[in-house]
Structures are given as structure tokens and as C-alpha cells.
Motif scaffolding. Structure first.
Motif, PDB file in Angstrom:
ATOM      1  N   UNK A  15       0.828  -1.206   0.000  1.00  0.00           N
ATOM      2  CA  UNK A  15       0.000   0.000   0.000  1.00  0.00           C
ATOM      3  C   UNK A  15       0.861   1.254   0.000  1.00  0.00           C
ATOM      4  N   UNK A  16       1.940   1.257   0.768  1.00  0.00           N
ATOM      5  CA  UNK A  16       2.830   2.422   0.797  1.00  0.00           C
ATOM      6  C   UNK A  16       3.536   2.601  -0.537  1.00  0.00           C
ATOM      7  N   UNK A  17       3.936   1.489  -1.130  1.00  0.00           N
ATOM      8  CA  UNK A  17       4.696   1.554  -2.375  1.00  0.00           C
ATOM      9  C   UNK A  17       3.830   1.975  -3.554  1.00  0.00           C
ATOM     10  N   UNK A  18       2.493   1.797  -3.472  1.00  0.00           N
ATOM     11  CA  UNK A  18       1.645   2.102  -4.614  1.00  0.00           C
ATOM     12  C   UNK A  18       1.318   3.591  -4.736  1.00  0.00           C
ATOM     13  N   UNK A  19       1.613   4.379  -3.723  1.00  0.00           N
ATOM     14  CA  UNK A  19       1.387   5.813  -3.803  1.00  0.00           C
ATOM     15  C   UNK A  19       2.491   6.419  -4.660  1.00  0.00           C
ATOM     16  N   UNK A  20       2.109   7.048  -5.782  1.00  0.00           N
ATOM     17  CA  UNK A  20       3.152   7.571  -6.662  1.00  0.00           C
ATOM     18  C   UNK A  20       3.880   8.766  -6.047  1.00  0.00           C
ATOM     19  N   UNK A  21       5.156   8.850  -6.339  1.00  0.00           N
ATOM     20  CA  UNK A  21       5.950  10.015  -5.969  1.00  0.00           C
ATOM     21  C   UNK A  21       5.954  10.935  -7.181  1.00  0.00           C
ATOM     22  N   UNK A  22       5.529  12.166  -6.981  1.00  0.00           N
ATOM     23  CA  UNK A  22       5.368  13.105  -8.092  1.00  0.00           C
ATOM     24  C   UNK A  22       6.205  14.353  -7.854  1.00  0.00           C
ATOM     25  N   UNK A  23       6.847  14.815  -8.926  1.00  0.00           N
ATOM     26  CA  UNK A  23       7.600  16.071  -8.895  1.00  0.00           C
ATOM     27  C   UNK A  23       7.240  16.853 -10.154  1.00  0.00           C
ATOM     28  N   UNK A 127       9.900  -0.648 -10.745  1.00  0.00           N
ATOM     29  CA  UNK A 127       9.498   0.730 -10.509  1.00  0.00           C
ATOM     30  C   UNK A 127       9.314   1.378 -11.873  1.00  0.00           C
ATOM     31  N   UNK A 128       8.164   1.987 -12.060  1.00  0.00           N
ATOM     32  CA  UNK A 128       7.882   2.677 -13.317  1.00  0.00           C
ATOM     33  C   UNK A 128       7.885   4.180 -13.102  1.00  0.00           C
ATOM     34  N   UNK A 129       8.404   4.900 -14.079  1.00  0.00           N
ATOM     35  CA  UNK A 129       8.435   6.359 -14.019  1.00  0.00           C
ATOM     36  C   UNK A 129       7.882   6.914 -15.315  1.00  0.00           C
ATOM     37  N   UNK A 130       6.932   7.815 -15.185  1.00  0.00           N
ATOM     38  CA  UNK A 130       6.372   8.540 -16.323  1.00  0.00           C
ATOM     39  C   UNK A 130       6.933   9.951 -16.279  1.00  0.00           C
ATOM     40  N   UNK A 148       6.125  11.124 -12.455  1.00  0.00           N
ATOM     41  CA  UNK A 148       5.382  10.305 -11.492  1.00  0.00           C
ATOM     42  C   UNK A 148       6.066   8.948 -11.457  1.00  0.00           C
ATOM     43  N   UNK A 149       6.392   8.483 -10.256  1.00  0.00           N
ATOM     44  CA  UNK A 149       7.148   7.249 -10.110  1.00  0.00           C
ATOM     45  C   UNK A 149       6.532   6.400  -9.014  1.00  0.00           C
ATOM     46  N   UNK A 150       6.469   5.091  -9.252  1.00  0.00           N
ATOM     47  CA  UNK A 150       5.928   4.195  -8.234  1.00  0.00           C
ATOM     48  C   UNK A 150       6.157   2.745  -8.598  1.00  0.00           C
ATOM     49  N   UNK A 151       5.856   1.882  -7.657  1.00  0.00           N
ATOM     50  CA  UNK A 151       5.982   0.446  -7.869  1.00  0.00           C
ATOM     51  C   UNK A 151       4.942  -0.004  -8.882  1.00  0.00           C
ATOM     52  N   UNK A 152       5.367  -0.817  -9.840  1.00  0.00           N
ATOM     53  CA  UNK A 152       4.458  -1.323 -10.867  1.00  0.00           C
ATOM     54  C   UNK A 152       3.623  -2.442 -10.249  1.00  0.00           C
ATOM     55  N   UNK A 153       2.299  -2.275 -10.219  1.00  0.00           N
ATOM     56  CA  UNK A 153       1.434  -3.309  -9.641  1.00  0.00           C
ATOM     57  C   UNK A 153       1.424  -4.581 -10.485  1.00  0.00           C
ATOM     58  N   UNK A 154       0.943  -5.657  -9.881  1.00  0.00           N
ATOM     59  CA  UNK A 154       0.991  -6.957 -10.543  1.00  0.00           C
ATOM     60  C   UNK A 154      -0.288  -7.315 -11.301  1.00  0.00           C
ATOM     61  N   UNK A 168      -3.553  12.007 -11.664  1.00  0.00           N
ATOM     62  CA  UNK A 168      -4.271  12.968 -10.814  1.00  0.00           C
ATOM     63  C   UNK A 168      -3.293  13.813 -10.012  1.00  0.00           C
ATOM     64  N   UNK A 169      -2.322  13.160  -9.416  1.00  0.00           N
ATOM     65  CA  UNK A 169      -1.339  13.868  -8.593  1.00  0.00           C
ATOM     66  C   UNK A 169      -0.425  14.744  -9.456  1.00  0.00           C
ATOM     67  N   UNK A 170      -0.062  14.238 -10.644  1.00  0.00           N
ATOM     68  CA  UNK A 170       0.829  14.963 -11.544  1.00  0.00           C
ATOM     69  C   UNK A 170       0.203  16.275 -12.009  1.00  0.00           C
ATOM     70  N   UNK A 171      -1.092  16.244 -12.330  1.00  0.00           N
ATOM     71  CA  UNK A 171      -1.759  17.426 -12.875  1.00  0.00           C
ATOM     72  C   UNK A 171      -2.586  18.188 -11.836  1.00  0.00           C
ATOM     73  N   UNK A 172      -2.441  17.868 -10.560  1.00  0.00           N
ATOM     74  CA  UNK A 172      -3.209  18.537  -9.506  1.00  0.00           C
ATOM     75  C   UNK A 172      -2.941  20.040  -9.473  1.00  0.00           C
ATOM     76  N   UNK A 173      -1.736  20.459  -9.717  1.00  0.00           N
ATOM     77  CA  UNK A 173      -1.387  21.883  -9.659  1.00  0.00           C
ATOM     78  C   UNK A 173      -1.136  22.490 -11.018  1.00  0.00           C
ATOM     79  N   UNK A 174      -1.755  21.910 -12.048  1.00  0.00           N
ATOM     80  CA  UNK A 174      -1.504  22.384 -13.404  1.00  0.00           C
ATOM     81  C   UNK A 174      -2.697  23.179 -13.907  1.00  0.00           C
ATOM     82  N   UNK A 175      -2.490  24.244 -14.653  1.00  0.00           N
ATOM     83  CA  UNK A 175      -1.219  24.881 -14.972  1.00  0.00           C
ATOM     84  C   UNK A 175      -0.721  25.719 -13.798  1.00  0.00           C
ATOM     85  N   UNK A 176       0.572  25.943 -13.730  1.00  0.00           N
ATOM     86  CA  UNK A 176       1.113  26.763 -12.658  1.00  0.00           C
ATOM     87  C   UNK A 176       0.459  28.138 -12.633  1.00  0.00           C
TER      88      UNK A 176
END
Length: 183
Positions: A15-23, A127-130, A148-154, A168-176
């Protein structure tokens, strides 16, 4: 009871690993209010074509929700890349009734030196990164980047959920500078 504890721990780790890390990063001099159209310079490739199409459709939907439309020669050119890599982690589980109590008790830790046994397992996961880059089509300068980076689910269901959560997380603050970005 031991099996239950291991199952709960494993589920918690997944569950922790499935939350994407976004920058995200952007050019503060770019006038995002002037951008209304976009075109795909490079769509993501590799991996499952179904997942790739869901990523493209998801980006299109999020840009459309912000008033952008796709055009042959848009104001912004999009380039997206998918990268996967394998990582490893060590999981150690301690067993046995000789664990005793933890803490200092006279002659040593736990009142006795019998520690039971430990089993260490090497777990390999993907680990997949978009990476999504946006360029001003006129100046050819980069104006925005999101990763956006996270563990690839099975399973396909979990993969689709992870793609949606990442976008969703990647575009939450878009456009700046928009009201969505200020939230």
C-alpha cells in the motif's frame, strides 16, 4: 498468528509503495494563460500498449478539463516517456520463542541471549516512471516537466488505478499559477 502478522506487514508495504511520488517543475517566465492548444510530439512507448493508451487518454482528459484542446500545431508540444527499472529490497522476519523481552536486564538484552531465528528474503520489484515534458511550440523552450514514479502493480486493475492516481497527482497543480495550482 505469525502468518497473519506477515500478511498485514506485506499488505502495508504494498500500500505504501503504490502511492506515486510526483515532482513538477516549470519555467516561471512561461505564460501558461496564453496556452490553449497542444499537440503530441512524442507519445510514450514501451510496455503494455493498453497502459500506454490509458496514459495518453488520461493526459488528454486532464488537459481538456483545464480548457486545452488538441490541435495539429498546438501552442505546446508534449513529449512523454516511460522508464522501468528493477529494484531490490531485503525483508527480514524474526521468529522463535527465545526473543525474550527487549531492554536491559542485568546481564544483557532481553534477559537471555537466545534470539530464535531470522529469515531474510530478497524481493525484486519493478518501478515505473512517467516523464511528461511540455515545450512552447514557438520558442522550442521547455515550459513544464512532471514525473510520477511508483511500484508497478501486478494486476491490470491495480495498474490502471496507479496510472489514474499518478496522473491525478501529476496534474493537480496544473497549470502553474491557476486556481487548481493554488489549492
Amino acid at each position: 498468528m505469525k502468518a497473519f502478522a506477515i500478511a498485514v506487514l506485506a499488505t502495508s508495504l504494498v500500500a505504501c509503495a503504490s502511492t506515486p511520488t510526483v515532482h513538477t517543475d516549470f519555467d516561471p517566465g512561461a505564460n501558461f494563460a496564453s496556452f490553449r492548444t497542444y499537440s503530441w510530439a512524442m507519445k510514450p512507448q514501451g510496455g503494455s500498449p493498453l497502459v500506454t493508451q490509458r496514459i495518453v487518454d488520461g493526459i488528454d482528459a486532464r488537459l481538456a478539463a483545464r480548457g486545452w484542446t488538441q490541435a495539429a500545431n498546438g501552442d505546446v508540444a508534449l513529449a512523454a516517456h516511460i522508464v522501468t527499472s528493477q529494484r531490490q529490497t531485503l525483508d527480514t522476519f524474526y521468529t522463535g520463542s527465545n526473543m525474550g523481552g527487549w531492554g536491559w536486564r542485568g546481564g544483557g538484552w532481553g534477559g537471555g541471549m537466545g534470539m530464535g531465528s531470522a529469515t531474510t528474503t530478497v524481493r525484486t520489484y519493478d518501478v515505473g516512471t512517467l516523464v511528461v515534458d511540455m515545450f512552447d511550440a514557438r520558442s522550442k523552450q521547455a515550459v513544464w516537466r512532471g514525473t510520477a514514479s511508483g511500484t508497478v502493480p501486478s494486476t491490470p486493475e491495480r495498474t490502471n488505478a496507479a496510472v489514474e492516481a499518478g496522473l491525478d497527482k501529476l496534474f493537480a497543480g496544473f497549470p502553474p499559477g491557476s486556481a487548481a495550482a493554488a489549492k
